[in-house]
Design an enzyme around this catalytic site. Structure first.
Site, PDB file in Angstrom:
ATOM      1  N   SER A   1       0.837  -1.194   0.000  1.00  0.00           N
ATOM      2  CA  SER A   1       0.000   0.000   0.000  1.00  0.00           C
ATOM      3  C   SER A   1       0.869   1.239   0.000  1.00  0.00           C
ATOM      4  O   SER A   1       2.012   1.213   0.451  1.00  0.00           O
ATOM      5  CB  SER A   1      -0.897   0.022   1.239  1.00  0.00           C
ATOM      6  OG  SER A   1      -0.096   0.351   2.353  1.00  0.00           O
ATOM      7  N   LYS A   2       0.275   2.316  -0.504  1.00  0.00           N
ATOM      8  CA  LYS A   2       1.042   3.555  -0.622  1.00  0.00           C
ATOM      9  C   LYS A   2       1.397   4.133   0.749  1.00  0.00           C
ATOM     10  O   LYS A   2       2.209   5.043   0.838  1.00  0.00           O
ATOM     11  CB  LYS A   2       0.295   4.568  -1.473  1.00  0.00           C
ATOM     12  CG  LYS A   2      -1.002   5.046  -0.885  1.00  0.00           C
ATOM     13  CD  LYS A   2      -1.661   6.062  -1.800  1.00  0.00           C
ATOM     14  CE  LYS A   2      -3.007   6.482  -1.212  1.00  0.00           C
ATOM     15  NZ  LYS A   2      -3.782   7.318  -2.088  1.00  0.00           N
ATOM     16  N   ARG A   3       0.771   3.621   1.791  1.00  0.00           N
ATOM     17  CA  ARG A   3       1.145   4.098   3.122  1.00  0.00           C
ATOM     18  C   ARG A   3       2.533   3.615   3.518  1.00  0.00           C
ATOM     19  O   ARG A   3       3.178   4.190   4.377  1.00  0.00           O
ATOM     20  CB  ARG A   3       0.158   3.606   4.180  1.00  0.00           C
ATOM     21  CG  ARG A   3      -1.130   4.320   4.109  1.00  0.00           C
ATOM     22  CD  ARG A   3      -2.173   3.733   5.029  1.00  0.00           C
ATOM     23  NE  ARG A   3      -3.452   4.305   4.664  1.00  0.00           N
ATOM     24  CZ  ARG A   3      -3.836   5.534   4.970  1.00  0.00           C
ATOM     25  NH1 ARG A   3      -3.047   6.308   5.672  1.00  0.00           N
ATOM     26  NH2 ARG A   3      -4.985   5.997   4.571  1.00  0.00           N
TER      27      ARG A   3
END
Ligand code: GLU
Length: 482
Positions: free
Chosen positions: A254-256
């Site tokens: 995920s981009k997190r």
């Protein structure tokens, strides 16, 4: 295999081109090429609010960059077009009508408020969430009368109420789901547009798709699709759910936690053939365990038998290592040309010139003034961050940066003006002076205290790299002793 396979990728154009799309694209491509089949690109833009032409163009551009060419698609056409779902609405409405006639679907007149009340009741009674079937129980004449009078409604799939829906996954074997655990999924929304489930099944059938090769996250949708295939009287395709790519902590990528945008890798100068080689190592092994190989080699050796399901980790350091390996093996003139055409392309330089011309006398200073714009993994300036704002402890700085990271990651558009408004709002809500917050973000994103105007600089660095640096800064601050 009796007939040449037809496979597809079906990205939704709702954001930056994603590494997951490249991964699934690579496997579909390799399977099609290995078996003399066709590789199709279909655009699933059924989410009308989140889809955009810009995102579609960026996805096509990124896939072209990687060299995963398709045989049929919205740009090249083909015998089963259109290949963009927004241009196929009438086909889906027609198919929803067939399901209604067969009693495999029913109209649902519940309003958003009624649906919210159902969910609230279920929550209070600690019951499974999902539509409770109110409209499924309506007498057929009443349902017909209300539809004919134009009352707003959706069309829902009537899932079997008991028993199981079973299917074969080519990598996992037999999979089955209890029908009473599955929702009566909306197939057609009240505006007459389809949801993913209906459009996906109808298109896979009409486009003659023989193997649906997609990410593991769609596995739970597959029983609903199987019920749909049966309701239409169609044979389902072979299903292959690929292992999910994971962050270093093994959560779903995920981009997190990781840059997931293909634009990030392109911008920092990862070579497209390296990204493909790297993705090909995730979940598939070559017969001789080779780690460095071309796309053609991969196609030649590709087989689902060589795939394993143990959640492959997308490790940026390994990708950088592999890229370095290619860089060192390349003919020096080729390498020089690749550098000129990427990091030092005229487009890149033109984007940076307005930002740094105030700070350059001799042109030779240009590289030194711009290195941080394209660095894949900028060293974290931990000490500078800790001392950035007088009177604010590292913990407090970490908290503010974390909030800034979220705000920048979620901003609907990444342009300078909008970012400034967001950061000013954030400073106000944290009771920070805007200038203090800006300084912290500046150091985290660029490693320096003096830069061209902050928000233009962030835009030039690009959202994925800014997010990655802010995240690294939060972690580094967290490790510092108070
Ligand atoms: N539109 C879906 C996606 O964005 C496609 C899933 C599938 O391949 O069925 O991934």
């Amino acid at each position: 295999m009796t007939q040449p396979p037809r496979v597809r990728i079906a990205p939704s154009p709702t954001g930056d081109p994603h590494v997951g799309t490249a991964y699934v694209g690579l496997i579909n491509y390799a399977f099609a090429r290995r078996n003399g089949g066709r590789f199709i690109l279909r655009i699933e833009d059924t989410d009308r609010e989140r889809s955009s032409a810009a995102s579609e163009a960026a996805i096509l551009d990124a896939l072209h960059w990687l060299g995963l060419s398709w045989d049929e698609g919205p740009d090249v056409g083909g015998p089963c077009g259109p290949y963009r779902q927004s241009e196929r609405s009438e086909i889906y409405r027609e198919h929803a009508r067939i399901l209604l006639e067969r009693g495999a679907a029913y109209p649902c007149f519940c309003t958003p408020a009624q649906l919210a009340a159902i969910r609230e009741r279920q929550r209070a009674a600690k019951q499974n969430k999902g539509y409770d079937g109110t409209c499924r129980r309506l007498p057929p004449d009443e349902a017909r009368r209300r539809m004919e009078s134009g009352e707003p409604h959706t069309i829902r799939l009537a899932m079997p109420l008991e028993g199981e829906t079973a299917f074969q996954d080519h990598l996992r074997g037999d999979v089955s789901y209890a029908n009473d655990q599955m929702d009566d999924q909306v197939l057609l929304k009240s505006d007459g547009f389809p949801t993913y489930h209906l459009a996906n099944v109808v298109d896979d059938h009409l486009m003659g798709i023989t193997h649906v090769i997609r990410a593991e996250e769609w596995l739970n949708s597959t029983p609903k699709h199987v019920v749909l295939y049966r309701a239409f009287g169609w044979d389902p395709p072979v299903f292959v759910h690929l292992p999910l790519l994971r962050n270093a902590d093994r959560s779903k990528i995920s981009k997190r936690k990781n840059p997931v945008s293909l634009d990030f890798y392109r911008r920092v100068g990862i070579l497209p053939e390296v990204l493909l080689n790297f993705l090909a190592l995730l979940g598939h092994s070559m017969p001789d365990e080779r780690e460095v190989f071309t796309l053609d080699d991969f196609v030649r050796e590709f087989s689902f038998e060589r795939m394993h399901l143990g959640g492959p980790v997308f490790d940026l350091d390994k990708l950088l290592w592999l890229n370095g390996h290619y860089v060192r093996a390349m003919d020096p003139r080729d390498l020089a040309r690749r550098i000129r055409d990427t990091v030092f392309s005229i487009e890149n330089i033109e984007a940076l010139v307005p930002l740094i011309r105030e700070r350059v006398d001799a042109l030779g200073e240009f590289p030194e003034k711009t290195w941080y714009f394209t660095h894949p993994k900028m060293p974290v300036p931990a000490q500078e961050l800790a001392g950035a704002v007088q009177g604010r402890a590292p913990k407090e700085a970490a908290k503010a940066l974390k909030a800034a990271h979220e705000a920048l990651n979620e901003a609907p558009s990444f342009d300078a003006e909008a970012l400034e408004v967001r950061m000013r709002d954030l400073a106000a809500s944290l009771s920070w002076k805007p200038g203090d917050l800006f300084m912290l973000v500046r150091i985290a994103a660029t490693g320096r205290k003096a830069t061209p105007p902050l928000f233009d600089t962030l835009v030039a660095i690009g959202r994925p790299a800014v997010a990655q640096r802010l995240r690294a800064a939060v972690e580094a601050l967290g490790r510092l002793k108070e």
